[in-house]
Design an enzyme around this catalytic site. Sequence first.
Site, PDB file in Angstrom:
ATOM      1  N   THR A 191       0.807  -1.220   0.000  1.00  0.00           N
ATOM      2  CA  THR A 191       0.000   0.000   0.000  1.00  0.00           C
ATOM      3  C   THR A 191       0.838   1.267   0.000  1.00  0.00           C
ATOM      4  O   THR A 191       0.292   2.357  -0.186  1.00  0.00           O
ATOM      5  CB  THR A 191      -0.937   0.023   1.223  1.00  0.00           C
ATOM      6  OG1 THR A 191      -0.167  -0.164   2.412  1.00  0.00           O
ATOM      7  CG2 THR A 191      -1.975  -1.084   1.122  1.00  0.00           C
ATOM      8  N   ARG A 197     -21.136  20.271 -14.174  1.00  0.00           N
ATOM      9  CA  ARG A 197     -22.548  20.186 -13.803  1.00  0.00           C
ATOM     10  C   ARG A 197     -23.048  21.468 -13.121  1.00  0.00           C
ATOM     11  O   ARG A 197     -22.583  21.838 -12.054  1.00  0.00           O
ATOM     12  CB  ARG A 197     -22.724  18.998 -12.864  1.00  0.00           C
ATOM     13  CG  ARG A 197     -24.151  18.570 -12.590  1.00  0.00           C
ATOM     14  CD  ARG A 197     -24.119  17.359 -11.692  1.00  0.00           C
ATOM     15  NE  ARG A 197     -25.393  16.663 -11.634  1.00  0.00           N
ATOM     16  CZ  ARG A 197     -25.568  15.484 -11.051  1.00  0.00           C
ATOM     17  NH1 ARG A 197     -24.532  14.880 -10.486  1.00  0.00           N
ATOM     18  NH2 ARG A 197     -26.750  14.907 -11.030  1.00  0.00           N
ATOM     19  N   GLU A 219     -28.747  19.063 -13.603  1.00  0.00           N
ATOM     20  CA  GLU A 219     -27.879  20.092 -13.031  1.00  0.00           C
ATOM     21  C   GLU A 219     -28.408  20.766 -11.760  1.00  0.00           C
ATOM     22  O   GLU A 219     -27.631  21.046 -10.835  1.00  0.00           O
ATOM     23  CB  GLU A 219     -27.624  21.181 -14.084  1.00  0.00           C
ATOM     24  CG  GLU A 219     -26.781  20.726 -15.247  1.00  0.00           C
ATOM     25  CD  GLU A 219     -26.480  21.881 -16.185  1.00  0.00           C
ATOM     26  OE1 GLU A 219     -25.306  22.098 -16.488  1.00  0.00           O
ATOM     27  OE2 GLU A 219     -27.429  22.569 -16.614  1.00  0.00           O
TER      28      GLU A 219
END
Length: 1262
Positions: A239, A845, A1194
């Site tokens: 990791t 968006r 949106e």
Amino acid sequence: MLSQNHLHVSLLYIVLLTGTKYGCGGGGCGACTVMVSKYDQLNNRVLHYTVNACLQPICTLHGAAVVTVEGIGSTKTKLHPVQERIAKAHGSQCGFCTPGMVMSMYTLLRNKPHPTMEDIREALGGNLCRCTGYRPIIDGFKTFCDVRVVEMMTPGKNDCVLNKYLIPCQISEELFHMDNVLPLDPSQDLIFPPELMKRACGSLCFQGDRLKLISPVDLTNLLELKTEYPEAPVVVGNTTIGINLLLCHLAFSIILSPSTPGEFQIYILMGAVCTLSSLKEEMERAVREMEAERTRGYQALLQTLRCLAGKQIRNMAVSPITITHRYRLMPRFITVLRPDEVLLSIDIPYSKPWEFVSAFRQAQRREFAFSIVNAGMKVLFREGTNIVESLNIYYGGVGPTLVKVGRTCQKLVGRSWGEELLADACRLLEEEVELSDSAHGGKVEYRKTLTTSFFFKFYMQVLQELRERVHIQDSALKPFKNEVPQGHHSFQLVSNAQSSQDPVGHPMMHQAAFHQATGEAQYYDDIPAVQGELFVYMVTSTRAHAKIINIDPSEALGMTGVVTFLSAGDVPGQNRRMLFNNPEELFAEEEVSCVGQIIGAVVAESREQARRAAQMVKVTYQDLLPVFFTIEEAIQHQSFFDPKRKLERGDMDKAFETVDQILEDEIYLGGQEHFYMETQGLIAVPKGENGELELFVASQHSAYTQEVVGITLGIDSNKITCHVRRLGGAFGGKVMKIASLSAITATAAVKTGRPVRCVLERGDDMLITSGRHPFLGKYKVGYNNDGTIMAADITYYSNGGCTLNESLAIMEKALLHMDNGYKIPNLRGRGLVCKTYLPSYTAFRGFGGPQGLMVMESVLHEVAVKCGLPPQKVREINMYREEECYTHYKQLFSPRDMLRCWDECLDKAGYHDRLQAIQQFNTSNRWKKRGISAVPMKFGVGFSKGFFNQGAALVNIYKDGSVLVAHGGTEMGQGINTKALQIASHILKVPMSSIHIKETCTGNVPNAAPSAASFGTDAVGMAVKVFQRSLASDLFVLSRQLPWTMTIGIFEAYCQKVSLSATGFFMGPHTDMDWENSEGPAYYYFTFGACCSEVEIDCLTGDHKNLRTDIVMDVGRSLNPAIDIGQIEGGFVQGIGLYTIEELQFSLEGVLMTRGPSQYKIPALCDVPPQFNVHLLANAQNPHAIYRSKGIGEPPVFLASTIFFAIKEAVAAARRERGLGDSFPLSSPATAERIRMACEDQFTEMAPSPEKGTFKPWSINI
């Protein structure tokens, strides 16, 4: 394979199992989750656990079984119940994260067939979703629990509230049914291969072209190898090393990878290769079974482990050295090893009597995020007294490694645990914890404040356990508990007169949900390699503003596998094109204007070869001036793009002369990264005849991609075909920037004559494509003492970056939305797009709407503060009220449904009762405060550039009665294909199962508008409906002449030479703006809504918890309530990121430093309000759109501003208690740092801000 040695690559490109997705390459998103099973020889059992495949070296899986999403079920054979239920509960939108979610839940069920809600929360803690808002995923998975955790409202039908606008209607609260779902049957699970139960003998050695991996057989063998290869890292969980290999491109020639030996199972000893999940389980067992006094240290460790990374990482992460390096959990983990040493185990002792231990951490996100600052503290008292016998305090995050405050601890030994000790401890900590004003990581004042705030928490915890009387409540001592989101939903049922076979208006499942849940849904990078396929990797600028002196690719061209290098001179057509009357370069030719600008591209036989070669391209620069990055600097340099925009109504000067009060202020709004789960890319395939080219591309606007590729290659668009099956999220980010990437990839394909694949890595995607515009709103407001706003003069500045791109249109939308739902008689807005030396910002968006609306809501909030009135009352005073109203650009609309949304939202939220309860809570709690806020919304739908408001569809009916629909929209999770199926089924009166939606293709539907502006379904739906006038009308005439069934009727139509193919074209409304006269019909219609949110903040750390959100949204007559509610929830959660969490950081040289999920945090499961209720307004009508529905993609983003303003209310409550003013600056996003520093107190005073110009900051605030 060791040059590409992680599981994801091997599965994707060797055995072609594409369900396991590449999302980030660093274990930070969970899209690549798979299940690994190993036989535990010691306990004679099979262990099942999830891992991030992108970090799991395939060589370390020797003796293990790996199960991917394809292995548990399929649409071709049989679904697994996990796959079925996430799909039926509407938990899959774009679908890219779905296989990872499925595998996390599947693994949990393999280990625990009857999980609790807490088990589910923990299992999904390492999986991110950018679309759904998480709630529907939980709804699907909680059906596996034994009991219902929350009492759900009884599904059924009730009369809705009536008023003069309404007629009786029926309301449902049931979005999906779990009738006849597949039961969980463990006997059907894959068995563990018996041959893997044998113990492996001898060490293993895997040799690749650049790397050797050795797995030692035992400790003696490991020590011998460490002596022979002292610099070789020891890797078990991978990791840390894995991330460095993949993202930081570090290279090792030898890696030692010991397997997990049974003799290192923990009790009091933690074995060096014991995973963090095993440690956590053992700690939990000890806490359950032992007396609390002996497990205080374990409880502190558990508190940190529960927030540490995701389940997949904890299943892999093992080494305490790793913990020291990355997480800094506990002081005893400080370990310095010689190259020839290895760590065997760590002793974690029981707590002693009169010993108290605590751990603290504060991160950007409460879970699955690295700590900004953390601490471990332990005090031992003389028995029976409050005299300190020993004290240990360690901090992480305030130095290059753990910091032990030894002098402070030494001076406090022998002291009584009381107020004098507290005051001296804070003073001593301030002196001893040295943090330079230019310290790595920034946030210096905040980090200094946390050191004393953490000690204060520790002081209070210990004081409470010593049973001393305290003057403050203990709420500050309890960390926020993470919970899974639950919610109630309501929507209007279809009329009883509607046919039961008609799907319009019903909550239908996403048409591709099953395929997405099984991993069968194909995205562009899932397409099998084409014969002879090459890979392209971009070479980007490392300077913000410089002249290019020379580009030398010679070293790269000499590397194995490299085929060619591309730059501006290789473009057969135009390298420079005009975009909105501003030049855009494909490859930088003479100058670079930002870090990350594309200069060239390397084409090679493999991804890894292309990546390595790109790093070897030498670019010589000559730095140029000026160089600046912020809005403030652009204002100083008067660096703006033309044209500048202005809207105005009323007489501003006269209004300001007559008002009671005038307020001048500003608010700053930070940018946002799209972080779609699927990165940008495509495959370009030259056809070899007539210069034809096919592109399999992730684009929201395939027609524009086709156009740009044609200009670049110098060929006609009719020879270029773009295919788009689906996108793994987009949010506006795949409209413009993908066209340039496509042109570069197409150039490579044409030059080499071979197919070329481009897949951006997450960091490069974030660097090159940029995101939402930062905004600065400066305003002057004239208002009366009753809260009525008479005049507002607002100047909007946006950071456009180095090219204009879509920035002007975004600024225009901000100005067009600046009034929100308020009638301000005198209103002026000016918009200036700043030109800076950053990558060009682009569509996201909301497209400027969330910024424009947010500034106006800030105006309302600050006016309420100045008037001493509740913000909710000031909002109501200023709302549009008349049946016919005009916006500030003279567009007519009715606010009736907005007012209905507002009233219903306050009522359903119990706003007034909760406001009183919050006031009582704040009075009773010193260090935790709550706030509540509600806002209305008016959001324009459609393109203000009228020519984009069009849609087309092609409908073919075959002799067997099946129907094929092709349209110009792009499926990216918003459900446009599902709604198109519903509409076509309604029109043709055939079941949805008989209709197939074909991929979006420029060869089928030319010149399509982008799927954006919440207009996609309107355009496509109306186009599908329009074809009824030609094809369906002929069939209707025929059906009246014959006994009718679809199959018989269609065949008869064929025999009578009736055309069974038709095009539907929708010529949308004419929208346009006259900016000179501040008037015009800018939008097709408006979507209305209202939202109420409550939060709680920790005044000592700045952490906050979103407690509850209620939304009422006007979506007209919903075509599909499940999809619409999913869009509302997903947009709202994305807005939570925008306004509270997501923070972009740039270096002083303009380099984006937050380039992946490790540094950039989007909302996770822990950020969603536990109570999350969404209601669709009943009896709402919209005569303008398909079947009276409304666009919804949106608008919901802005509603999350209620979280921001609720936080501001909570901070104000804390400030009032300290005698500070209610009016204070708070920029968006309201991060933990900003919340904490706004709650000014004695601890923040100990960390004063340095004077500007006296230090070099670590990062700049863009």
